[in-house]
Design an enzyme around this catalytic site. Structure first.
Site, PDB file in Angstrom:
ATOM      1  N   MET A 184      11.053   6.624  -6.349  1.00 22.49           N
ATOM      2  CA  MET A 184       9.989   6.680  -5.614  1.00 22.49           C
ATOM      3  C   MET A 184       9.705   5.384  -4.455  1.00 22.49           C
ATOM      4  O   MET A 184      10.300   4.252  -4.743  1.00 22.49           O
ATOM      5  CB  MET A 184       8.650   6.331  -6.398  1.00 22.49           C
ATOM      6  N   GLY A 191       5.376   4.050  -9.002  1.00 25.16           N
ATOM      7  CA  GLY A 191       6.123   3.172  -9.064  1.00 25.16           C
ATOM      8  C   GLY A 191       5.372   1.836  -8.935  1.00 25.16           C
ATOM      9  O   GLY A 191       5.303   0.799  -9.970  1.00 25.16           O
ATOM     10  N   HIS A 192       4.409   1.640  -8.083  1.00 33.29           N
ATOM     11  CA  HIS A 192       3.374   0.619  -7.796  1.00 33.29           C
ATOM     12  C   HIS A 192       2.514   0.634  -9.128  1.00 33.29           C
ATOM     13  O   HIS A 192       2.295  -0.531  -9.791  1.00 33.29           O
ATOM     14  CB  HIS A 192       2.613   0.721  -6.647  1.00 33.29           C
ATOM     15  N   GLY A 205       0.853  -1.244   0.094  1.00 33.47           N
ATOM     16  CA  GLY A 205       0.151   0.007  -0.012  1.00 33.47           C
ATOM     17  C   GLY A 205       0.793   1.318  -0.118  1.00 33.47           C
ATOM     18  O   GLY A 205       2.191   1.125  -0.296  1.00 33.47           O
ATOM     19  N   LEU A 213       0.437   3.744  -2.020  1.00 32.50           N
ATOM     20  CA  LEU A 213       0.647   3.636  -3.437  1.00 32.50           C
ATOM     21  C   LEU A 213       1.402   4.747  -4.083  1.00 32.50           C
ATOM     22  O   LEU A 213       0.849   5.922  -3.677  1.00 32.50           O
ATOM     23  CB  LEU A 213      -0.208   2.831  -4.320  1.00 32.50           C
ATOM     24  N   GLY A 249       9.081  -4.899  -8.803  1.00 28.30           N
ATOM     25  CA  GLY A 249      10.076  -3.642  -9.082  1.00 28.30           C
ATOM     26  C   GLY A 249      11.388  -3.944  -8.524  1.00 28.30           C
ATOM     27  O   GLY A 249      11.682  -4.675  -7.927  1.00 28.30           O
TER      28      GLY A 249
HETATM   29  P1  AMP Z   1       6.078  -2.512  -1.521  1.00 30.38           P
HETATM   30  O1  AMP Z   1       4.629  -1.832  -1.481  1.00 30.38           O
HETATM   31  O2  AMP Z   1       7.119  -1.311  -0.967  1.00 30.38           O
HETATM   32  O3  AMP Z   1       6.150  -3.664  -0.823  1.00 30.38           O
HETATM   33  O4  AMP Z   1       6.164  -2.579  -3.141  1.00 30.38           O
HETATM   34  C1  AMP Z   1       5.419  -3.371  -3.962  1.00 30.38           C
HETATM   35  C2  AMP Z   1       6.066  -3.538  -5.033  1.00 30.38           C
HETATM   36  O5  AMP Z   1       6.622  -2.241  -5.750  1.00 30.38           O
HETATM   37  C3  AMP Z   1       7.643  -4.208  -4.851  1.00 30.38           C
HETATM   38  O6  AMP Z   1       7.552  -5.245  -6.107  1.00 30.38           O
HETATM   39  C4  AMP Z   1       8.336  -2.936  -5.249  1.00 30.38           C
HETATM   40  O7  AMP Z   1       9.680  -3.409  -5.912  1.00 30.38           O
HETATM   41  C5  AMP Z   1       7.620  -2.125  -6.432  1.00 30.38           C
HETATM   42  N1  AMP Z   1       8.051  -0.709  -6.387  1.00 30.38           N
HETATM   43  C6  AMP Z   1       8.420  -0.087  -5.190  1.00 30.38           C
HETATM   44  N2  AMP Z   1       8.711   1.313  -5.610  1.00 30.38           N
HETATM   45  C7  AMP Z   1       8.971   1.295  -6.807  1.00 30.38           C
HETATM   46  C8  AMP Z   1       9.512   2.199  -7.799  1.00 30.38           C
HETATM   47  N3  AMP Z   1       9.970   3.129  -7.454  1.00 30.38           N
HETATM   48  N4  AMP Z   1       9.716   1.707  -9.082  1.00 30.38           N
HETATM   49  C9  AMP Z   1       9.145   0.447  -9.463  1.00 30.38           C
HETATM   50  N5  AMP Z   1       8.762  -0.211  -8.544  1.00 30.38           N
HETATM   51  C10 AMP Z   1       8.560  -0.186  -7.524  1.00 30.38           C
END
Ligand code: AMP
Length: 280
Positions: free
Chosen positions: A184, A36-37, A31, A33, A147
Site C-alpha cells: 500500500m 498501512g498508515h 496524509g 492515508l 513502516g
Molecule cells: P508517508 O505518509 O508515506 O510518509 O508514510 C507515513 C508512514 O506510514 C511511514 O512510516 C511509512 O513507512 C508508513 N507506511 C506507508 N505505507 C505503508 C504500508 N503499506 N505498510 C506499513 N506502513 C506504511
C-alpha cells in the site's frame, strides 16, 4: 479527535498528558492515508495512552518537484479515517509552523543513507531527518511508529535518534499490502487501471527472489529479477538490491547468521514504486 494546527497549542495540550505520566505514541505521515498508515495508528493505540498523528507534506524531502506537486491531498477522508481509528490528536501544521526559519542542517548517517533511495533521491533522507527531528522535538513522543515499507527510512530514523540521543522508542511496523500483494502506498492512486493490474508483478517478483535465495547465487538472482521486470515494458527498474538488513551493506555472498532483505524501486508509467521483503 482534536485537530491542532500550531506548535504552541500542541505543546500546551500535550503538557497535560506529560504531567499525568501518560505515554504519547506518535505516527508521522504525509496524509492520503490508507490501511498501512492506519495499522501504525492501531499499534500506537494499543501501546500508548494517547496517540498523535501528524499530516505534513514535507517540501524539503522531495528531490523531484513534480512528485511534490502531484502528491495526493485527501484531508477530509484522512480525518474521517483517523476518527474511525480513535486517533486522539491530529497535528496539521503549516510549512511556516514547521519551518519558522529555514533549516539547512546537513546530516551524515554513513552508508545506510548513501545507497538505494539515498543514491537515487539525493537530499531525500536529509529532508526526512530535518522534519522528523523537528516533529520529535514538538511532540516529545515516548514511542514513534514507522513502516518497514520505507525500510531504509526506518533505519535512518533509528540512527537519527541514536546520534542525537532523542528520547523516543522507534517501532518498526510490518508492510500492509493490497489483496494482490502490492505494498500500500499513497502513490498507488496515481496508477492507471491497467498499470494497477500490472503492479502486483513487483511483489510477486520479490517473493520468487526469496524462494531462490536458499539455492541460487546473489548475482544470478539479481540478473533474474532484472529480466523478469524488463519483461513488462510498462516497467522500468531503477534498482534491485540484496543487502544486510541491519547495515544495508550490499550482499556479495551469503553469510551465516546475517539477516538479509531485498529492495526494489520500479517506475510503472510515471509512478515510482518501492518495496522490500526479508529473505531469511
Ligand atoms: P508517508 O505518509 O508515506 O510518509 O508514510 C507515513 C508512514 O506510514 C511511514 O512510516 C511509512 O513507512 C508508513 N507506511 C506507508 N505505507 C505503508 C504500508 N503499506 N505498510 C506499513 N506502513 C506504511
Amino acid at each position: 479527535m482534536e485537530i491542532i494546527k500550531t506548535v504552541i497549542e500542541l505543546n500546551k495540550r500535550l503538557k497535560e498528558e506529560i504531567e499525568t505520566n501518560n505515554s504519547i505514541g506518535f505516527v508521522p505521515t504525509m496524509g492520503a492515508l490508507h490501511q498501512g498508515h492506519l495499522s501504525l495508528i492501531e499499534k500506537a493505540k494499543e501501546e500508548n495512552n494517547i496517540v498523535v498523528c501528524s499530516i505534513f507534506v514535507n517540501p524539503i524531502q522531495f528531490n523531484n518537484p513534480e512528485d511534490f506537486d502531484n502528491y495526493p491531498l485527501t484531508i477530509d477522508s484522512d480525518m474521517q479515517k483517523l476518527e474511525n481509528y480513535d486517533c486522539d490528536i491530529l497535528f496539521l501544521p503549516s510549512v511556516k509552523e514547521i519551518y519558522p526559519r529555514a533549516d539547512n542542517t546537513i546530516y551524515d548517517f554513513g552508508d545506510i543513507e548513501k545507497v538505494m533511495e539515498g543514491e537515487k533521491r539525493p537530499g531525500h533522507f536529509n529532508g526526512v531527518a530535518i522534519v522528523v527531528k523537528r516533529l520529535f522535538e514538538i511532540v516529545k513522543p515516548n514511542k514513534s511508529y514507522f513502516g518497514k515499507k520505507d525500510y531504509q527510512q526506518y533505519l535512518v530514523i533509528k540512527e537519527l535518534v541514536k546520534k542525537f540521543d532523542i528520547d523516543t522508542n522507534i517501532i518498526g511496523c510490518d508492510i500492509i499490502r493490497e489483496f494482490d500483494g502490492l505494498a500500500m502506498s499513497s502513490r498507488n492512486m496515481r496508477l492507471t487501471d491497467s498499470e494497477r493490474k500490472l503492479a502486483s508483478i513487483i511483489y510477486q517478483t520479490l517473493i520468487k527472489a526469496k524462494e531462490k535465495f536458499n539455492n541460487t547465487s546473489i548475482e544470478k538472482i539479481k540478473k533474474w529479477v532484472e529480466t523478469e521486470i524488463s519483461n513488462t515494458p510498462e516497467m522500468e527498474m531503477e534498482y534491485f538490491e540484496i543487502a544486510e538488513a541491519e547495515t544495508l551493506k550490499a550482499a556479495l555472498q551469503k553469510q551465516n547468521n546475517v539477516k538479509y532483505r531485498c529492495f526494489i524501486a520500479v517506475f510503472l508509467g510515471k509512478v515510482r514504486l518501492i518495496d522490500n521483503i526479508e529473505l531469511n
